[in-house]
Design a protein around this motif. Structure first.
Motif, mmCIF file in Angstrom:
data_model
loop_
_atom_site.group_PDB
_atom_site.id
_atom_site.type_symbol
_atom_site.label_atom_id
_atom_site.label_comp_id
_atom_site.label_asym_id
_atom_site.label_seq_id
_atom_site.Cartn_x
_atom_site.Cartn_y
_atom_site.Cartn_z
ATOM 1 N N ILE A 5 -53.715 2.556 29.393
ATOM 2 C CA ILE A 5 -53.519 3.818 28.697
ATOM 3 C C ILE A 5 -54.908 4.302 28.315
ATOM 4 N N ASN A 6 -55.312 5.408 28.892
ATOM 5 C CA ASN A 6 -56.615 6.001 28.618
ATOM 6 C C ASN A 6 -56.405 7.034 27.511
ATOM 7 N N LEU A 7 -56.690 6.657 26.268
ATOM 8 C CA LEU A 7 -56.428 7.516 25.119
ATOM 9 C C LEU A 7 -57.706 8.244 24.737
ATOM 10 N N ILE A 8 -57.672 9.568 24.868
ATOM 11 C CA ILE A 8 -58.873 10.374 24.630
ATOM 12 C C ILE A 8 -58.595 11.446 23.580
ATOM 13 N N GLY A 9 -59.662 11.981 23.031
ATOM 14 C CA GLY A 9 -59.547 13.083 22.083
ATOM 15 C C GLY A 9 -60.882 13.304 21.411
ATOM 16 N N SER A 63 -57.817 -7.399 31.878
ATOM 17 C CA SER A 63 -56.635 -7.170 31.058
ATOM 18 C C SER A 63 -55.465 -6.643 31.879
ATOM 19 N N GLU A 64 -54.301 -7.192 31.634
ATOM 20 C CA GLU A 64 -53.091 -6.704 32.304
ATOM 21 C C GLU A 64 -52.585 -5.427 31.630
ATOM 22 N N TYR A 65 -52.721 -5.378 30.308
ATOM 23 C CA TYR A 65 -52.321 -4.210 29.527
ATOM 24 C C TYR A 65 -53.462 -3.855 28.583
ATOM 25 N N CYS A 66 -53.979 -2.629 28.673
ATOM 26 C CA CYS A 66 -55.028 -2.239 27.734
ATOM 27 C C CYS A 66 -54.981 -0.755 27.426
ATOM 28 N N ILE A 67 -55.551 -0.429 26.283
ATOM 29 C CA ILE A 67 -55.732 0.950 25.851
ATOM 30 C C ILE A 67 -57.241 1.166 25.771
ATOM 31 N N ILE A 68 -57.744 2.127 26.535
ATOM 32 C CA ILE A 68 -59.154 2.499 26.465
ATOM 33 C C ILE A 68 -59.251 3.689 25.524
ATOM 34 N N GLU A 69 -60.095 3.554 24.502
ATOM 35 C CA GLU A 69 -60.254 4.623 23.517
ATOM 36 C C GLU A 69 -61.645 5.233 23.625
#
Length: 166
Positions: A5-9, A63-69
């Protein structure tokens, strides 16, 4: 399969706060915040910025599951997403968090009164409107000023594709 999940803002849009709430719903996801990798660098230079992004990329590969912030404005992000996308079995979903200028000013003022340390970085020149890296496909976009953080996280969770849920 790798799920990212590439979480941007933009700064002070609520990325870290929403991620804290998301972690309660997605406990298997590892959070990879570029600011954490920047803090590990001894100095702030363009070379150290590149090193921080490379370290983030290597962690994402493990990582199998990650969030990139991140703010989503660094050309480094575009490069690492492209590299990750080419890795077999990788799914990437980009989520954009937004907040009105008024909400962001309020949050910025709150940070001034706290012990928050803003790190210098080499992304977008200040004073310009927030624009993510060109060509980035945003799957989900949420205004973080309209809901409480837990509600925003629940809304994002409900919108995730089934294969992003463990």
């Amino acid at each position: 399969m790798r799920h990212i999940i590439n979480l941007i803002g933009p700064p002070v849009s609520g990325k870290s706060t929403i991620i804290r709430e998301l972690k309660t719903l997605l406990p298997v996801y590892h959070v990879l915040a570029i600011n954490d990798f920047r803090r590990r660098q001894e100095e702030t230079t363009p070379d150290r910025e590149t090193t921080a992004w490379n370290q983030l990329w290597l962690e994402a590969l493990k990582s199998e599951y990650c969030i990139i912030e991140s703010t989503g404005t660094s050309p480094h992000l575009g490069m690492i997403l492209d590299r990750l996308w080419r890795a077999p079995g990788t799914n990437i979903l980009t989520v954009a968090l937004k907040a009105t200028p008024r909400i962001r000013r309020q949050r910025e003022e709150q940070r001034r009164w706290s012990d928050y340390q803003q790190l210098p970085h080499y992304e977008a020149p200040s004073g310009r409107p927030w624009r993510p890296v060109s060509g980035m496909s945003i799957a989900i976009s949420v205004d973080t000023g309209k809901l409480l953080p837990a509600q925003t996280a629940a809304l994002l969770f409900e919108q995730l594709p089934a294969d992003f849920l463990e």
